[in-house]
Scaffold this active site. Structure first.
Site, short mmCIF file in Angstrom:
data_model
loop_
_atom_site.label_atom_id
_atom_site.label_comp_id
_atom_site.label_asym_id
_atom_site.label_seq_id
_atom_site.Cartn_x
_atom_site.Cartn_y
_atom_site.Cartn_z
N LYS A 11 0.92 -1.31 0.01
CA LYS A 11 0.05 -0.07 -0.12
C LYS A 11 0.90 1.48 -0.11
O LYS A 11 2.08 1.19 0.14
CB LYS A 11 -0.90 -0.10 1.17
CG LYS A 11 -2.04 0.94 1.35
CD LYS A 11 -2.67 0.45 2.61
CE LYS A 11 -3.54 1.90 3.05
NZ LYS A 11 -4.34 2.49 1.92
N GLY A 12 0.35 2.41 -0.30
CA GLY A 12 0.94 3.79 -0.46
C GLY A 12 1.73 4.04 0.92
O GLY A 12 1.12 4.07 2.04
N GLY A 13 2.98 4.36 0.94
CA GLY A 13 3.53 4.93 2.28
C GLY A 13 4.06 3.68 3.09
O GLY A 13 4.68 4.22 4.15
N VAL A 14 4.08 2.62 2.88
CA VAL A 14 4.33 1.78 3.91
C VAL A 14 5.71 1.42 3.95
O VAL A 14 6.44 0.76 4.94
CB VAL A 14 3.72 0.32 3.58
CG1 VAL A 14 2.07 0.19 4.01
CG2 VAL A 14 3.71 -0.25 2.31
N GLY A 15 6.56 1.74 2.78
CA GLY A 15 8.10 1.58 3.03
C GLY A 15 8.44 0.74 1.84
O GLY A 15 9.53 -0.06 1.79
N LYS A 16 7.84 0.72 0.60
CA LYS A 16 8.35 0.06 -0.30
C LYS A 16 9.71 0.35 -1.06
O LYS A 16 10.55 -0.24 -1.29
CB LYS A 16 7.28 0.15 -1.55
CG LYS A 16 5.94 -0.49 -1.47
CD LYS A 16 4.82 -0.38 -2.52
CE LYS A 16 4.52 1.16 -2.65
NZ LYS A 16 3.87 1.81 -1.84
N THR A 18 11.87 2.10 0.31
CA THR A 18 13.02 2.11 1.36
C THR A 18 13.38 0.55 1.40
O THR A 18 14.79 0.38 1.31
CB THR A 18 12.35 2.40 2.76
OG1 THR A 18 11.68 3.66 2.58
CG2 THR A 18 13.63 2.36 3.61
N ASP A 40 7.11 3.62 -9.99
CA ASP A 40 6.36 4.42 -9.47
C ASP A 40 6.13 5.74 -9.86
O ASP A 40 7.34 6.35 -9.95
CB ASP A 40 6.58 4.52 -7.81
CG ASP A 40 5.59 5.23 -6.83
OD1 ASP A 40 4.77 5.75 -7.45
OD2 ASP A 40 5.80 5.01 -5.88
N1 LIG Z 1 11.10 1.71 9.67
C1 LIG Z 1 11.10 2.94 9.22
N2 LIG Z 1 11.07 3.90 10.48
C2 LIG Z 1 11.04 5.41 10.17
N3 LIG Z 1 10.43 5.78 8.83
C3 LIG Z 1 10.33 4.85 7.95
C4 LIG Z 1 10.52 3.39 8.06
N4 LIG Z 1 10.17 2.82 6.84
C5 LIG Z 1 10.16 3.79 6.04
N5 LIG Z 1 10.06 5.11 6.61
C6 LIG Z 1 9.62 6.52 6.15
O1 LIG Z 1 8.32 6.33 5.81
C7 LIG Z 1 7.92 6.91 4.51
C8 LIG Z 1 7.48 6.20 3.47
O2 LIG Z 1 8.46 5.32 3.01
P1 LIG Z 1 8.67 5.01 1.49
O3 LIG Z 1 8.86 6.17 0.68
O4 LIG Z 1 9.78 3.83 1.52
O5 LIG Z 1 7.30 4.30 1.05
P2 LIG Z 1 6.65 3.74 -0.14
O6 LIG Z 1 5.69 2.42 0.45
O7 LIG Z 1 7.49 3.62 -1.31
O8 LIG Z 1 5.72 5.01 -0.44
P3 LIG Z 1 4.89 5.38 -1.79
O9 LIG Z 1 3.71 4.55 -1.81
O10 LIG Z 1 4.67 6.60 -1.52
O11 LIG Z 1 5.90 5.08 -2.95
C9 LIG Z 1 9.57 7.70 4.04
O12 LIG Z 1 9.57 9.16 4.40
C10 LIG Z 1 10.41 6.95 4.85
O13 LIG Z 1 11.73 7.42 5.03
MG LIG Z 2 7.67 4.57 -3.20
#
Ligand SMILES: Nc1ncnc2c1ncn2[C@@H]1O[C@H](COP(=O)(O)OP(=O)(O)OP(=O)(O)O)[C@@H](O)[C@H]1O
Ligand SMILES: [Mg+2]
Length: 313
Positions: A11-16, A18, A40
């Protein structure tokens, strides 16, 4: 060594992003020639690796690690131009302007970007496999990704229909114009080529020896529900999600009353995750005190990624 392919979804923002970055960093440190691709539309991988954004290009980041950020708009233009090129010689000269006008309209229609992103992803999968040990796709939020991944399956069926119709039309023409003598049909050829390409990607996606799906979620209600649905959907198309990364888990130590309460809520979700995904490899990453912005942050994050042997097969 066969190239291993990894799709990181969720899902959006979960940490993909990273997780994808940490995986890529880890593999490159282990000496694997690694390509990290972002599909993305709203990505930030270049940022994470402190690189200037250069969309649609291979950017060497450090020893053994290359980045490719895909720009959906750029890909759409490229894709439409390719279709125009394919049409050359197939359409009457008087019609070509109209055909181009229609194609330009298509480029802003829903689905065009997906088709274009898919096209690039396919090309990378087919052409770059022999250059890298690992290719990691950082994907868009779930819905987008699922549609993208099941496209070869759906397109396969659609292509069969198109080919069959084209064959019939050609047969009728042959009867009518050339006394039944079969003529070469360039459109049929184009369709056949595309069909072969889709079939190739479908095979690749379903090959669990070389293609791996990781889903990232947070111990919260919606990410759990969405991931459960996505995993089931992929499974029904023959793609097996083996690893679930449970990210942003509240650390146990030194919690005040607010965070203790939150932790209690989280525990219930963690139990739910264990039950729902009982046969998956679960990997836990704590909520860190800061965002993951620099290479050293990625390194710290990567240390928590406990990956099973099967990822290295
Ligand atoms: N374990 C963690 N602890 C603290 N912050 C985290 C952690 N994992 C991810 N983040 C932070 O959470 C935010 C979202 O992470 P990330 O961009 O990896 O998500 P995403 O799933 O790729 O989002 P999107 O759906 O927007 O592409 C970022 O600011 C990232 O630095
Ligand atoms: Mg992302």
């Amino acid at each position: 060594m066969t190239c291993q392919v990894y799709f990181v979804g969720g899902k959006g923002g979960v940490g993909k992003s990273t997780t994808a970055a940490a995986l890529a960093y880890r593999f490159s440190k282990e000496g694997k020639n690694t390509l990290l691709v972002s599909t993305d539309p709203a990505h930030n991988l270049a940022d994470l690796f402190q690189q200037k954004e250069k969309k649609g290009q291979y950017i060497p980041v450090q020893n053994g690690l290359t980045l490719f950020e895909l720009d959906p708009d750029q890909e759409t233009v490229h894709y439409i131009n390719q279709v125009k090129e394919n049409m050359k010689g197939l359409v009457k000269a008087t019609m070509i302007d109209e055909v181009h006008r229609q194609l330009d309209l298509v480029s802003s229609s829903p689905g065009a970007q997906e088709a274009a992103v898919f096209e690039r992803m396919t090309t990378i999968l087919i052409e770059e496999r022999n250059k890298y040990d690992a290719i990691i796709f950082d994907t868009a939020p779930t819905g987008h990704t699922i549609r993208l991944l099941v496209l070869p399956e759906l397109m396969g069926i659609w292509m069969d229909g198109l080919l069959e119709r084209r064959r019939k039309v050609q047969e009728n023409y042959s009867q009518l114009l050339y006394d039944g003598e079969v003529r070469e049909d360039p459109i049929y050829e184009v369709l056949q080529r595309r069909k072969r390409k889709f079939a190739q990607v479908r095979e690749l996606l379903k090959d669990s020896e070389t293609t791996h799906f990781l889903f990232v979620l947070n111990p919260e209600r919606l990410p759990i529900l969405e991931t459960k649905k996505a995993v089931e959907q992929l499974q029904s198309f023959g793609m097996n999600v083996k690893i679930i990364v449970v990210n942003k888990v509240i650390p146990e130590a030194n919690l005040d009353s607010f965070w203790s309460k939150r932790k209690e809520v989280e525990r219930a979700y963690l139990d739910e995750i264990k039950t729902i995904f009982s046969i998956k490899h679960l990997c836990y990453i704590p909520l860190l005190s800061n965002d993951i912005r620099s290479l050293s942050d990625i390194e710290a994050y990567a240390k928590y990624l406990e990956l099973p042997e099967m990822l290295y097969s």
